[in-house]
Motif scaffolding. Structure first.
Motif: not given
Length: 183
Positions: A9-22
């Motif tokens: 769902p929205e606002s669950t930190g997907k973008t932040t976690l994607s960036r951190l994993l990369a």
């Protein structure tokens, strides 16, 4: 090339976690194309817009995979996937185009990280349903189970989420250490 999608769902930190994993794995990630699309055109959309967003997401994923290959990286991260488009389309319009359903059925990720709704909601003009996050979480969970997808549920603080995600990615990679990008 191992492909890892972050969904939920929205606002669950997907973008932040994607960036951190990369960053952690010294590779690249495919940003969520919907954000770019809606920021350029405004928050109102029709089903045809969701189809354009789906095409743009696939292009972003393909570009990220090519960049990871050029860098000699074994893994790429995708900030959202077409499952997000399916859930979004069915909720907003009661229907998801067949080509998207076929793509989901035949285009699998090696690992899907389903992000839980236990982070606080962050208001954003492009987000729509703060009161329905748990409902949507269960939809994603059921969809992934129905697909018999290799998925892991990720919860906790941002640090706990990164640790849990790294555990699952390391397992996928066979715990091979990755060297940083060459200088």
């Amino acid at each position: 090339m191992l492909r890892v999608a972050l969904t939920g769902p929205e606002s669950t930190g997907k973008t932040t976690l994607s960036r951190l994993l990369a960053e952690h794995y010294h590779t690249v990630w495919a940003p969520e194309y919907a954000r770019e699309y809606l920021e350029a055109r405004g928050p109102r959309y029709v089903l045809a817009d969701l189809e354009e967003i789906a095409r743009g997401q696939l292009q972003a994923e393909a570009a990220a995979e090519q960049a990871a290959r050029r860098l000699g990286r074994p893994v790429v991260f995708c900030d959202t996937d077409l499952l997000v488009i399916k859930v979004w389309a069915e909720h907003a319009f009661g229907y998801c185009p067949n080509w998207i359903l076929r793509h989901i059925e035949h285009h699998h990720y090696h690992l899907v990280l389903l992000l839980n709704v236990d982070l606080p909601w962050e208001p954003d003009p492009l987000r729509e349903h703060p009161q329905h996050r748990q409902y949507f979480y269960h939809l994603y969970q059921q969809e992934l189970r129905n697909q018999v997808a290799n998925f892991a549920e990720i919860s906790g603080t941002p640090g706990q989420r990164l640790d849990a995600a790294c555990f699952h990615v390391d397992t996928l990679l066979g715990s091979k250490p990755l060297t940083p990008f060459p200088s």
